[in-house]
Design an enzyme around this catalytic site. Sequence first.
Site, PDB file in Angstrom:
ATOM      1  CE  LYS A  78      -1.407  -0.824   3.743  1.00  0.00           C
ATOM      2  NZ  LYS A  78      -1.878  -2.830   4.128  1.00  0.00           N
ATOM      3  NE  ARG A 152      -3.742  -1.834   9.837  1.00  0.00           N
ATOM      4  CZ  ARG A 152      -3.513  -1.347   9.197  1.00  0.00           C
ATOM      5  NH1 ARG A 152      -4.306   0.464   9.071  1.00  0.00           N
ATOM      6  NH2 ARG A 152      -2.785  -1.487   9.142  1.00  0.00           N
ATOM      7  NE  ARG A 191       7.816  -2.891   6.410  1.00  0.00           N
ATOM      8  CZ  ARG A 191       6.471  -3.035   6.347  1.00  0.00           C
ATOM      9  NH1 ARG A 191       5.337  -2.078   5.700  1.00  0.00           N
ATOM     10  NH2 ARG A 191       6.028  -3.072   7.478  1.00  0.00           N
TER      11      ARG A 191
HETATM   12  P1  AP5 Z   1       0.289   0.645   8.823  1.00  0.00           P
HETATM   13  O1  AP5 Z   1       2.051   1.247   8.421  1.00  0.00           O
HETATM   14  O2  AP5 Z   1      -0.715   0.496   8.208  1.00  0.00           O
HETATM   15  O3  AP5 Z   1       1.075  -0.730   8.462  1.00  0.00           O
HETATM   16  P2  AP5 Z   1       0.472  -1.991   7.400  1.00  0.00           P
HETATM   17  O4  AP5 Z   1      -1.384  -2.245   7.251  1.00  0.00           O
HETATM   18  O5  AP5 Z   1       0.636  -3.812   8.695  1.00  0.00           O
HETATM   19  O6  AP5 Z   1       0.763  -2.119   6.254  1.00  0.00           O
HETATM   20  P3  AP5 Z   1       2.694  -1.825   6.006  1.00  0.00           P
HETATM   21  O7  AP5 Z   1       2.815  -0.801   6.192  1.00  0.00           O
HETATM   22  O8  AP5 Z   1       3.210  -2.690   7.060  1.00  0.00           O
HETATM   23  O9  AP5 Z   1       2.511  -3.316   4.446  1.00  0.00           O
HETATM   24  P4  AP5 Z   1       2.041  -1.890   3.008  1.00  0.00           P
HETATM   25  O10 AP5 Z   1       0.382  -2.110   2.641  1.00  0.00           O
HETATM   26  O11 AP5 Z   1       2.564  -0.174   3.451  1.00  0.00           O
HETATM   27  O12 AP5 Z   1       3.001  -2.478   2.589  1.00  0.00           O
HETATM   28  P5  AP5 Z   1       4.989  -1.555   1.818  1.00  0.00           P
HETATM   29  O13 AP5 Z   1       4.585  -0.184   1.274  1.00  0.00           O
HETATM   30  O14 AP5 Z   1       5.587  -1.325   3.580  1.00  0.00           O
HETATM   31  O15 AP5 Z   1       0.376   0.490  10.598  1.00  0.00           O
HETATM   32  C1  AP5 Z   1       0.693  -0.123  11.476  1.00  0.00           C
HETATM   33  C2  AP5 Z   1      -0.082  -0.109  12.898  1.00  0.00           C
HETATM   34  O16 AP5 Z   1      -0.102   1.172  12.984  1.00  0.00           O
HETATM   35  C3  AP5 Z   1      -1.570  -1.156  13.022  1.00  0.00           C
HETATM   36  O17 AP5 Z   1       0.063  -2.479  13.043  1.00  0.00           O
HETATM   37  C4  AP5 Z   1      -2.083  -0.811  14.163  1.00  0.00           C
HETATM   38  O18 AP5 Z   1      -1.276  -0.960  15.064  1.00  0.00           O
HETATM   39  C5  AP5 Z   1      -1.821   0.464  13.872  1.00  0.00           C
HETATM   40  N1  AP5 Z   1      -3.257   1.142  13.118  1.00  0.00           N
HETATM   41  C6  AP5 Z   1      -3.166   2.203  11.353  1.00  0.00           C
HETATM   42  N2  AP5 Z   1      -3.773   2.442  11.435  1.00  0.00           N
HETATM   43  C7  AP5 Z   1      -4.754   1.890  11.839  1.00  0.00           C
HETATM   44  C8  AP5 Z   1      -5.817   1.662  11.598  1.00  0.00           C
HETATM   45  N3  AP5 Z   1      -6.723   2.402  10.951  1.00  0.00           N
HETATM   46  N4  AP5 Z   1      -6.502   1.241  12.964  1.00  0.00           N
HETATM   47  C9  AP5 Z   1      -6.177   1.044  14.297  1.00  0.00           C
HETATM   48  N5  AP5 Z   1      -4.779   0.521  14.207  1.00  0.00           N
HETATM   49  C10 AP5 Z   1      -4.024   1.809  12.964  1.00  0.00           C
HETATM   50  O19 AP5 Z   1       5.541  -2.831   1.479  1.00  0.00           O
HETATM   51  C11 AP5 Z   1       5.937  -4.027   2.326  1.00  0.00           C
HETATM   52  C12 AP5 Z   1       7.408  -3.916   1.376  1.00  0.00           C
HETATM   53  O20 AP5 Z   1       7.154  -4.541   0.471  1.00  0.00           O
HETATM   54  C13 AP5 Z   1       8.284  -3.457   1.782  1.00  0.00           C
HETATM   55  O21 AP5 Z   1       9.695  -4.001   1.655  1.00  0.00           O
HETATM   56  C14 AP5 Z   1       8.462  -2.700   0.082  1.00  0.00           C
HETATM   57  O22 AP5 Z   1       9.433  -2.313  -0.484  1.00  0.00           O
HETATM   58  C15 AP5 Z   1       8.710  -4.474  -0.220  1.00  0.00           C
HETATM   59  N6  AP5 Z   1       7.306  -4.366  -1.861  1.00  0.00           N
HETATM   60  C16 AP5 Z   1       5.829  -3.433  -2.425  1.00  0.00           C
HETATM   61  N7  AP5 Z   1       5.704  -3.876  -3.393  1.00  0.00           N
HETATM   62  C17 AP5 Z   1       6.572  -4.928  -3.621  1.00  0.00           C
HETATM   63  C18 AP5 Z   1       6.383  -5.568  -4.948  1.00  0.00           C
HETATM   64  N8  AP5 Z   1       5.084  -5.764  -6.168  1.00  0.00           N
HETATM   65  N9  AP5 Z   1       7.357  -7.023  -5.296  1.00  0.00           N
HETATM   66  C19 AP5 Z   1       8.639  -6.510  -4.189  1.00  0.00           C
HETATM   67  N10 AP5 Z   1       8.485  -6.150  -3.171  1.00  0.00           N
HETATM   68  C20 AP5 Z   1       7.471  -5.446  -2.761  1.00  0.00           C
HETATM   69 MG    MG Z   2       2.824   0.810   4.869  1.00  0.00          MG
END
Ligand code: AP5
Ligand code: MG
Length: 344
Positions: A78, A152, A191
């Site tokens: 995302k 969420r 990451r």
């Molecule tokens: P948040 O930061 O939103 O974490 P998440 O949803 O768990 O999502 P991520 O940021 O881990 O993943 P992403 O989908 O953004 O992936 P990314 O681009 O980094 O939330 C963190 C915490 O905050 C939650 O757990 C909760 O506690 C709290 N919170 C947040 N919002 C909340 C809400 N609304 N309500 C309650 N609590 C809340 O990519 C992941 C990795 O993959 C990276 O290393 C990236 O470089 C790699 N990557 C991406 N795309 C590709 C690809 N196509 N191929 C290979 N690698 C790739």
């Molecule tokens: Mg994220």
Amino acid sequence: MLVQIIRNASLTSHRMSILRNSARLSAWSATARSISSSSSASLFRNSLQPVAHEESQSDPRNARMLRMLMFGKPGAGKGTLSGRLVKKYDIVSLSTGDLLRMHIQERTEIGRTAEEIVAQGGLVPDELMLQVVTSKLDHLHNKHWILDGFPRTLVQGELLNSHLNKQNTPLSLVVNLDVPDDIILSRISDRWVHLSSGRVYNLSYNPPKVEGFDDETGEPLTKRPDDNPVCEIFARRLEKFYSTTSPLLDFYAHLSQARISPSPHRHPNQHPHQLAFHSKPPHRLMVQSIAGTTSDEIWPKLEAVLKDAFPGLKERIESADVRRRHSLSDAIAAASVTASISSK
Ligand code: AP5
Ligand code: MG
């Protein structure tokens, strides 16, 4: 089983462990220092960059505003894909995870409440999250925006919906990034993030130019606390997604199919048949799932959805220029213009 898979994935990331040991402590303190000066500006990534102005067409979809949810499992990409969209188009993105990490770094009241919950992979209370989001969203009238990480829970979905409807700025697009769990697990251990800007790197997929440092500021990269230790915490976040967040997909599918009732307001001389037409195009929510395992697969599909549904989105001048430079015919045309100017 899941925990075992994650454990295996984490064992293979020995490069990350080496980096983590040497850079983590200094990285956290450096980013903490830099945060107070850069946080609020960077939360709206690229919001001040100029955009390319192209001829507006008569297509009514040009007036349609992008108010989008980037939906998907933790680690689905995302943040990565929102970042790409913001870099290319005149769009602002807002990530609740990034916002919470800022609050935690700045030791605000919200940050102190959220810190332990985030570190344990739990969910921060709904009302608090609504407050975090709306305090930013309400400044984004007349802008195209993407929300990443909110809502969420079903309660958050309903709260957001009624807040946006009250402002007459309903959602226009929900994109669900559908990426298999095993792919996600292998990504997370690789990451690294630049906390104050939200820029995300991956040691194999999109590594920084200099290992361990942010491309734009040169500041050290860090691990997210909820990616550490990768195994238990990440499994909990994934579990939470399935139990609490994924039902939102049905909620939005239902909303997108809801009938749009004609406007009750009409001119006294207006014929009843004219009621079928609004003066403005109706807001119809679009819900789109995009499946894939790599960004090369997902990015073109995502861009096609946006271009088709929101043809009025403008590219930033910077990215339009880069694209132009890549076009051979443009390069030749530019060379011949330069030649004719210098011969005058
Ligand atoms: P948040 O930061 O939103 O974490 P998440 O949803 O768990 O999502 P991520 O940021 O881990 O993943 P992403 O989908 O953004 O992936 P990314 O681009 O980094 O939330 C963190 C915490 O905050 C939650 O757990 C909760 O506690 C709290 N919170 C947040 N919002 C909340 C809400 N609304 N309500 C309650 N609590 C809340 O990519 C992941 C990795 O993959 C990276 O290393 C990236 O470089 C790699 N990557 C991406 N795309 C590709 C690809 N196509 N191929 C290979 N690698 C790739
Ligand atoms: Mg994220």
